[in-house]
Design a protein around this motif. Structure first.
Motif, PDB file in Angstrom:
ATOM      1  N   PRO A  26       0.894  -1.279   0.146  1.00 22.46           N
ATOM      2  CA  PRO A  26       0.137   0.090  -0.114  1.00 22.46           C
ATOM      3  C   PRO A  26       0.837   1.438   0.114  1.00 22.46           C
ATOM      4  N   HIS A 174      -4.164   4.247  10.546  1.00 20.19           N
ATOM      5  CA  HIS A 174      -4.323   5.168   9.172  1.00 20.19           C
ATOM      6  C   HIS A 174      -3.107   5.972   9.151  1.00 20.19           C
ATOM      7  N   CYS A 217     -11.283   3.584   5.945  1.00 20.34           N
ATOM      8  CA  CYS A 217     -11.128   4.021   4.540  1.00 20.34           C
ATOM      9  C   CYS A 217     -10.141   5.086   4.195  1.00 20.34           C
ATOM     10  N   LEU A 218      -8.961   4.814   3.513  1.00 22.08           N
ATOM     11  CA  LEU A 218      -8.098   5.672   3.335  1.00 22.08           C
ATOM     12  C   LEU A 218      -8.284   7.077   2.797  1.00 22.08           C
ATOM     13  N   LYS A 219      -9.229   7.265   1.932  1.00 21.67           N
ATOM     14  CA  LYS A 219      -9.576   8.368   1.434  1.00 21.67           C
ATOM     15  C   LYS A 219     -10.416   9.250   2.301  1.00 21.67           C
ATOM     16  N   ARG A 258     -12.838  -4.861   2.090  1.00 24.47           N
ATOM     17  CA  ARG A 258     -11.529  -3.825   1.882  1.00 24.47           C
ATOM     18  C   ARG A 258     -12.049  -2.604   1.011  1.00 24.47           C
ATOM     19  N   SER A 260     -11.249   0.392  -1.710  1.00 20.99           N
ATOM     20  CA  SER A 260     -10.399   0.895  -2.410  1.00 20.99           C
ATOM     21  C   SER A 260      -9.486   1.772  -2.180  1.00 20.99           C
ATOM     22  N   ARG A 261      -8.350   2.030  -2.657  1.00 17.81           N
ATOM     23  CA  ARG A 261      -7.461   2.987  -2.092  1.00 17.81           C
ATOM     24  C   ARG A 261      -7.419   4.268  -2.999  1.00 17.81           C
ATOM     25  N   TRP A 304      -6.370  -4.464  -2.638  1.00 21.71           N
ATOM     26  CA  TRP A 304      -6.547  -3.269  -3.713  1.00 21.71           C
ATOM     27  C   TRP A 304      -5.167  -2.816  -4.211  1.00 21.71           C
ATOM     28  N   ARG A 306      -2.582   0.318  -5.209  1.00 26.38           N
ATOM     29  CA  ARG A 306      -2.523   1.417  -4.627  1.00 26.38           C
ATOM     30  C   ARG A 306      -2.861   2.392  -5.387  1.00 26.38           C
TER      31      ARG A 306
END
Length: 326
Positions: A26, A174, A217-219, A258, A260-261, A304, A306
């Motif tokens: 990631p 995170h 969530c990354l975003k 999972r 999405s990134r 997912w 990167r």
């Protein structure tokens, strides 16, 4: 690496063994290719992938194995370190595994002569998930069926120990919240721990069990997703400790969730491995139905890419890749 339309996968990679877990790196490794790790019954393979979706000169997909690490026992989970760099001289590969003997193994390699690994002992039952501290990579958190979440330094010393009320299924760290750890328990509770005070600071409730997997969530740091029973569930942590959205998706119980990134509204779930085929479903929060349905023969693992809306699942002597329209 052929496009495989019969099972509606975008691409497949052939592997020597059953793939129990698969994980894209990631973090940015300083190279145009994406690193991917997959684990079998007694080894871990590190490879690179390049897709036509990111490079017009690639036809379909290019895959190359960089190194195979002997592991000696089944690999159950893999985490990448942000210290992994392909543009360093010499390159550095660092990752950690959880195995069926309840131990963590930290591998460090320069892909040449230096190949080291350390074993971390402490968990008394099956380890379900692990993650590196996302900024410096100097700590690793793991969760287990022994009702604990533990934080380790790279020498295997325990730095923190959280007692859970049921098996720990997922742990997330995170990059924008370096001093918080998210831990999801099988009993349907998701807690956030402050790593400085070592206290729980927030909890979310599924109101259903078993919770099998959760992701941060990354975003959008306010969004949490999980699967419990046969449903997926989504929280906005500023609004309520109960899910804002949920939907039944897998008839035979859901297994993995999972995000999405690259898109905060895109996520994937899988059904239970061990059925003749495992369903992969890709969901978009703006659509009532899944936007992609894939099947893999007894699939396991879910990861997912990167920078692309592309996910991968392991299976019997194969890794399956699906590209999603955003």
């Amino acid at each position: 690496m052929k496009q495989d339309s019969t099972r509606n996968t975008s691409y497949t990679v052939d592997c020597e063994d059953y793939v129990h877990v698969v994980k894209f790196n990631p973090f940015d490794s300083g190279d145009s290719c994406s690193l991917i790790a997959y684990g079998g019954n007694n080894y871990v393979v590190i490879g690179t992938c390049r897709f036509q979706e990111e490079d017009a000169e690639v036809e379909g997909m290019q895959y190359k194995t960089l190194r195979t690490f002997h592991h000696g026992i089944r690999v159950d989970a893999i985490a990448w370190s942000p210290e992994t760099r392909l543009d360093a001289i010499p390159p550095q590969i660092r990752f950690c595994t959880a195995a069926s003997d309840r131990k963590l193994r930290l591998f460090t390699s320069d892909l040449q002569d230096k190949n080291e690994f350390k074993t971390f002992d402490g968990h008394s039952d099956y380890i379900n998930d692990l993650v590196f501290a996302p900024s410096e990579g100097q700590e690793i958190a793991s969760v287990s069926d022994d009702h604990t979440c533990r934080v380790w330094d790279l020498e295997g010393n325990e730095k923190a120990h959280f007692v859970l009320r049921s098996p720990g299924m997922s742990v997330c760290w995170h990059p924008e919240e370096a001093f918080k750890l998210m831990v999801a328990e099988k009993n349907g509770t998701i807690r956030f721990y402050d790593l400085i005070t070592q206290q729980a600071i927030l909890s979310l409730e599924c109101e259903q069990t078993p919770l099998m997997s959760a992701d941060w969530c990354l975003k959008n740091t306010l969004k949490i997703g999980a699967v419990a029973g046969s449903d997926w569930l989504i929280w906005d942590i500023t609004r309520s400790s109960y899910p804002q959205d949920k939907r039944p998706v897998h008839v035979d119980r859901a297994r993995l969730f999972r995000w999405s990134r690259v898109n905060e509204n895109l996520f994937a779930t899988t059904g239970y491995p061990g059925k003749t085929t495992t369903q992969l479903l890709v969901h978009h929060l703006g659509h009532p139905q899944p936007i992609l349905t894939g099947t893999a023969a007894v699939g396991s693992g879910l990861t997912w890419h990167r920078t692309l809306p592309l996910c991968a699942v392991g299976g019997d002597h194969k890794i399956f890749f699906w590209v999603t329209e955003m």
